[in-house]
Design an enzyme around this catalytic site. Structure first.
Site, short mmCIF file in Angstrom:
data_model
loop_
_atom_site.label_atom_id
_atom_site.label_comp_id
_atom_site.label_asym_id
_atom_site.label_seq_id
_atom_site.Cartn_x
_atom_site.Cartn_y
_atom_site.Cartn_z
N HIS A 1 -7.69 -0.47 5.32
CA HIS A 1 -6.63 0.39 5.87
C HIS A 1 -6.38 1.52 4.86
O HIS A 1 -6.32 2.69 5.23
CB HIS A 1 -5.37 -0.45 6.10
CG HIS A 1 -4.19 0.32 6.60
ND1 HIS A 1 -4.14 0.89 7.85
CD2 HIS A 1 -3.00 0.63 6.02
CE1 HIS A 1 -2.98 1.50 8.01
NE2 HIS A 1 -2.27 1.36 6.91
N HIS B 1 4.23 -4.28 10.88
CA HIS B 1 4.67 -3.65 12.14
C HIS B 1 4.82 -4.67 13.26
O HIS B 1 4.12 -5.68 13.29
CB HIS B 1 3.65 -2.58 12.59
CG HIS B 1 3.60 -1.37 11.72
ND1 HIS B 1 4.39 -0.26 11.92
CD2 HIS B 1 2.86 -1.10 10.62
CE1 HIS B 1 4.14 0.65 11.00
NE2 HIS B 1 3.20 0.17 10.18
N ASP C 1 5.72 4.87 5.12
CA ASP C 1 6.54 3.92 5.91
C ASP C 1 6.61 2.54 5.26
O ASP C 1 7.23 1.63 5.79
CB ASP C 1 6.05 3.84 7.36
CG ASP C 1 4.65 3.32 7.50
OD1 ASP C 1 3.78 3.68 6.68
OD2 ASP C 1 4.41 2.51 8.42
N HIS C 2 5.99 2.40 4.08
CA HIS C 2 6.09 1.15 3.32
C HIS C 2 6.76 1.34 1.96
O HIS C 2 7.14 0.36 1.34
CB HIS C 2 4.70 0.52 3.13
CG HIS C 2 4.12 0.05 4.42
ND1 HIS C 2 3.99 -1.28 4.75
CD2 HIS C 2 3.68 0.74 5.51
CE1 HIS C 2 3.50 -1.39 5.97
NE2 HIS C 2 3.30 -0.18 6.45
N HIS D 1 1.38 3.96 1.86
CA HIS D 1 1.89 4.76 2.99
C HIS D 1 3.42 4.87 2.95
O HIS D 1 4.11 3.90 2.66
CB HIS D 1 1.43 4.14 4.32
CG HIS D 1 -0.01 4.43 4.62
ND1 HIS D 1 -0.77 3.65 5.47
CD2 HIS D 1 -0.84 5.41 4.17
CE1 HIS D 1 -2.00 4.15 5.54
NE2 HIS D 1 -2.06 5.21 4.76
N ASP E 1 -0.44 -3.59 6.32
CA ASP E 1 -1.04 -3.07 7.55
C ASP E 1 -2.52 -3.45 7.69
O ASP E 1 -3.30 -2.72 8.30
CB ASP E 1 -0.92 -1.54 7.59
CG ASP E 1 0.50 -1.08 7.84
OD1 ASP E 1 1.39 -1.93 8.08
OD2 ASP E 1 0.73 0.16 7.79
N HIS F 1 0.84 -1.20 0.00
CA HIS F 1 0.00 0.00 0.00
C HIS F 1 0.88 1.25 0.00
O HIS F 1 2.09 1.16 0.13
CB HIS F 1 -1.01 -0.01 1.15
CG HIS F 1 -0.43 0.09 2.54
ND1 HIS F 1 0.36 -0.89 3.09
CD2 HIS F 1 -0.54 1.06 3.49
CE1 HIS F 1 0.71 -0.54 4.31
NE2 HIS F 1 0.18 0.64 4.58
#
Ligand SMILES: [Zn+2]
Length: 262
Positions: free
Chosen positions: A114, A169, A59-60, A57, A131, A55
């Site tokens: 998400h 995570h 942080d990915h 985001h 996530d 996805h």
């Protein structure tokens, strides 16, 4: 031939970037930053062949550019979402992804909730779930509603029990604290919480984990379990708790407001 290995690379505050390696080649899943991946590749003597993204985001995906600077031309397989500018191939629900090395065949599963375009990659008894599904928990619904998110979790839940869940995570300890608040008598959950505490005290990851263990311990996969139904009925009344989407929405809401009393 050496065995296939799944390597969680800790990144940022509590992210895992996953490497799936065989011999000296590997896939990289959800690189939120490049430096820890580059260090792991050097340490493990691995050459990456492909990047998979679940996805959009940061942080990915924010590490993709840094990896491409070192490994130009790596294919980047991502959901069909314009917010991922580095994608070289965009895939959606039901598509298959074949990779030559390490030889793998993944089924793409659309799991919105998400984010609206979130996907999972499932193959060879491994699911990269980003996530959406965490160990003993699930992601927040930034771009989805309870019925959409629950349907996505139901799809992941239907994969074979020996599938290894690789999530984005390390949230297991906090998730166990919440799960115990709604499923206190669950012996498997108590045991998982103990195991997670021991692993984290040694600095080790709590994942990957089998879906079979998630079925026994994850409240968001247990919306139909008598103990979760009873906790929900006590909180919002028996009539409202009859509906499973309502039970899921209640769980997610409770988790959002939950603070461990320790
Ligand atoms: Zn996310």
């Amino acid at each position: 031939m050496l065995q296939r290995r799944l390597i969680p690379v800790p990144a940022l505050a509590d992210n895992y970037i996953w490497l799936l390696a065989e011999n000296n080649q590997c896939l990289i899943v959800d690189p939120g930053e490049a430096p820890p991946v580059l260090a792991a590749l050097r340490r493990e003597r691995l050459t990456p062949t492909t990047i998979l993204l679940t996805h959009h985001h940061p942080d990915h995906i924010a590490g993709v550019a840094g990896l491409l600077a070192t490994y130009p031309g790596l294919p980047v397989i991502a959901p069909d979402d314009e917010r991922i500018a580095t994608a070289t191939r965009r895939v959606g629900d039901g598509e298959r992804v074949h990779i030559d090395a390490p030889r793998s065949d993944f089924e793409v599963i659309g799991i919105p909730g998400h984010t609206r375009s979130h996907i999972a990659f499932f193959g060879a008894r491994v699911v990269f779930a980003g996530d959406t599904l965490f160990s003993v928990g699930c992601g927040r619904m930034f771009e989805g509603t309870p019925p959409v998110m629950l349907a996505s979790l139901d799809r992941l839940s239907q994969l074979p029990g020996d599938t290894l869940l690789c999530c984005g995570h390390e949230y297991t300890l906090a998730n166990c604290a919440f799960a115990l608040s709604v499923d206190a008598g669950n012996a498997d959950l108590q045991q998982r919480a103990e195991q997670a505490r021991a692993l984290r005290s040694r600095g080790e990851p709590t994942v990957p984990v089998t879906l079979e263990l998630e079925h026994a311990t994850n409240p968001f996969l247990r919306v139909d379990a008598p103990a979760i139904r009873a906790s929900c009925a006590q909180a919002i009344g028996a009539a409202a708790a009859e509906d499973r989407v309502t039970r899921f929405a209640w769980l997610r809401r409770e988790k959002d407001g939950f603070r461990a009393s320790t």
